[in-house]
Write a protein that holds these residues in place. Structure first.
Motif, short mmCIF file in Angstrom:
data_model
loop_
_atom_site.label_atom_id
_atom_site.label_comp_id
_atom_site.label_asym_id
_atom_site.label_seq_id
_atom_site.Cartn_x
_atom_site.Cartn_y
_atom_site.Cartn_z
N THR A 106 0.80 -1.22 0.00
CA THR A 106 0.00 0.00 0.00
C THR A 106 0.84 1.27 0.00
N ALA A 107 2.14 1.14 0.10
CA ALA A 107 3.01 2.31 0.23
C ALA A 107 2.85 3.28 -0.94
N ALA A 108 2.60 2.77 -2.12
CA ALA A 108 2.51 3.63 -3.30
C ALA A 108 1.17 4.32 -3.45
N PHE A 109 0.21 4.02 -2.56
CA PHE A 109 -1.14 4.53 -2.75
C PHE A 109 -1.59 5.50 -1.67
N GLY A 110 -0.62 6.07 -0.95
CA GLY A 110 -0.92 7.13 0.00
C GLY A 110 -1.93 6.71 1.05
N GLN A 111 -2.97 7.53 1.22
CA GLN A 111 -3.98 7.29 2.24
C GLN A 111 -5.20 6.53 1.70
N ALA A 168 -11.18 5.90 5.22
CA ALA A 168 -12.48 5.59 4.63
C ALA A 168 -13.09 6.84 4.02
N ILE A 169 -12.89 7.97 4.68
CA ILE A 169 -13.34 9.29 4.20
C ILE A 169 -12.20 10.27 4.45
N THR A 170 -11.92 11.11 3.46
CA THR A 170 -10.77 12.02 3.60
C THR A 170 -11.12 13.32 4.30
N ASP A 171 -12.38 13.78 4.19
CA ASP A 171 -12.75 15.07 4.77
C ASP A 171 -14.15 15.01 5.37
N PRO A 172 -14.27 15.04 6.72
CA PRO A 172 -13.17 14.99 7.69
C PRO A 172 -12.55 13.60 7.73
N PRO A 173 -11.28 13.50 8.08
CA PRO A 173 -10.59 12.21 8.01
C PRO A 173 -11.23 11.17 8.93
N HIS A 187 -16.28 6.31 1.44
CA HIS A 187 -16.54 7.04 0.21
C HIS A 187 -15.57 6.56 -0.86
N GLY A 188 -16.03 6.55 -2.10
CA GLY A 188 -15.17 6.17 -3.21
C GLY A 188 -14.51 7.39 -3.82
N ASP A 218 -14.46 12.96 -4.72
CA ASP A 218 -15.30 12.14 -3.85
C ASP A 218 -16.59 11.82 -4.61
N TYR A 219 -16.83 10.53 -4.89
CA TYR A 219 -17.98 10.13 -5.70
C TYR A 219 -19.30 10.48 -5.01
#
Length: 392
Positions: free
Chosen positions: A44-49, A71-76, A245-246, A257-258
């Motif tokens: 997973t190192a190459a795929f950030g968060q 799972a969700i970036t905002d809010p984390p 979220h996708g 964010d889809y």
């Protein structure tokens, strides 16, 4: 030997012993969980968060599971073992198993035309069989690209992520099949039609959901029952609370964010659930992993001869020039760790998945992610995990 001499001799020996090299400590043995944790970190190192959930199962026992990212970036919000992901086309494997169960109990016949179950409600119903739908040889054009239905999906002008879809809406894009049975061509339309056949056979959407739940409970183990917490068709408030979220990686490097890009107030209605039986399940890696384990390792979902039939590539797939030449009914073969794995992958709405079972060892590896960038990370992550799991 005098006391004084013995005392000096001991001093000499002890002094020399401090100069002798000490035996090297035995290298610590890396246990299975440590090996898989390290493999997941590398993969997973190459795929950030990117949010990732992964599991290794053998004969109903979860040997290892792991999570990474958001799972969700905002809010984390970090991924946990309970986070749900849309499976996308990985769901086709589950649908194929359920359809073959209906063949086993005599409700369906593989080589009957689908008109025997749904009448002449779609073009070509008298020429297309259930087998053709299962093996992607029906010849139906892609309804997602048809002018009658393409605007209903993002970024189409008629797309509304809060409006429920019906099969009647999708049927407007189902056109006359081209040379049914002649060649392999991966078909989401065919699997949507297969779901319509099963829905009609069951007596409606609710009846199909109940039948599915009862069937998938066969994949339960004493420690882990198959429930809506692990795998679901329903877009419920509880599912919304737990669903990742996708995300799509845009050309400028940003994430779309889809869920929020198109103004959804809940789970986008095209993400999973009926009538989208080309990708109708959401759940955890453990949920789909237990289904594959029950199907290919424990023999809980289908009879052995049916499984052999399911995994045998169709003649049309064997002649196909692409990677799907191993495609049977709802599954194909992948190679990792020098062994063969039977499974399926999927991508839609910012979600990406891959799961497979090495039938010889009874070992299943499943990976679900919430990132497309533009290729999904699930397969390379799955491959590294499968290689690590397969090592002696």
């Amino acid at each position: 030997m005098s006391g004084r001499f013995r005392h000096c001799f001991l001093i000499l020996v002890l002094g020399m012993s401090s100069l002798l090299p000490t035996p090297a400590a035995a290298a610590p043995v890396e246990d299975f969980a440590q090996r898989m944790d390290r493999a997941l970190a590398r993969a997973t190192a190459a795929f950030g968060q990117a949010g990732v959930q992964a599991v290794v199962i053998r004969h109903g026992q979860v040997l290892w599971s792991g999570t990474r990212g958001l799972a969700i970036t905002d809010p984390p919000r970090p991924v946990t073992a309970d986070t749900l992901f849309a499976y996308a086309s990985l769901s086709k494997l589950v649908l194929a198993a359920y359809a073959l169960h209906q063949v086993e109990n005599g409700s369906l016949a593989l080589d009957k035309p689908i008109s025997a179950y749904i009448g002449d409600t779609v073009p070509g119903a008298r020429r297309v069989s259930v087998r053709m739908l299962l093996t992607h040889t029906s010849g139906y054009p892609d309804l997602y690209a048809d002018p009658a239905t393409e605007p209903l999906f993002p970024p189409g002008e008629q797309y509304d992520p809060d409006r429920p879809y019906t099969f009647a809406m999708l049927a407007k894009g189902i056109r006359t099949p081209v040379e049914p049975g002649a060649r392999f061509a991966y078909s989401n339309t065919g699997y949507i039609l297969l779901g319509h056949v099963l829905t009609t056979l069951a007596g409606g959407d609710d009846a199909l959901r109940r039948g599915y739940r009862e069937y998938l409970q066969r994949a339960s183990t004493p420690r882990t029952p198959i429930t809506e917490q692990l795998i679901t068709l329903d877009r419920s408030p509880e599912a919304l609370r737990r669903l990742a979220h996708g995300y799509h990686r845009q050309s400028d490097g940003s994430l779309q964010d889809y869920f929020t890009a198109y103004g959804a107030t809940g789970i986008p209605t095209d993400l999973y659930g009926l009538p989208f039986t080309d990708g109708h399940h959401a759940g955890t890696a453990t949920g789909v992993g237990l289904v594959l384990d029950a199907l290919f390792a424990r023999g809980r979902l289908l009879r052995p001869e049916t499984v052999r039939h399911m995994v045998t590539p169709s003649p049309q797939a064997v002649r196909s020039p692409d990677f799907d030449r191993s495609y049977g009914m709802g599954s194909y073969r992948a190679q990792a760790g020098g062994v063969s794995w039977q499974g399926h992958g999927g991508s839609y709405g910012g979600f990406n998945s891959m799961a497979g079972t090495n039938r010889a060892r009874g070992l299943t590896v499943a990976v679900v992610t919430n990132r497309l960038q533009p290729e999904g990370p699930a397969e390379p992550i799955w491959r590294q995990l499968a290689e690590a799991a397969a090592r002696p």
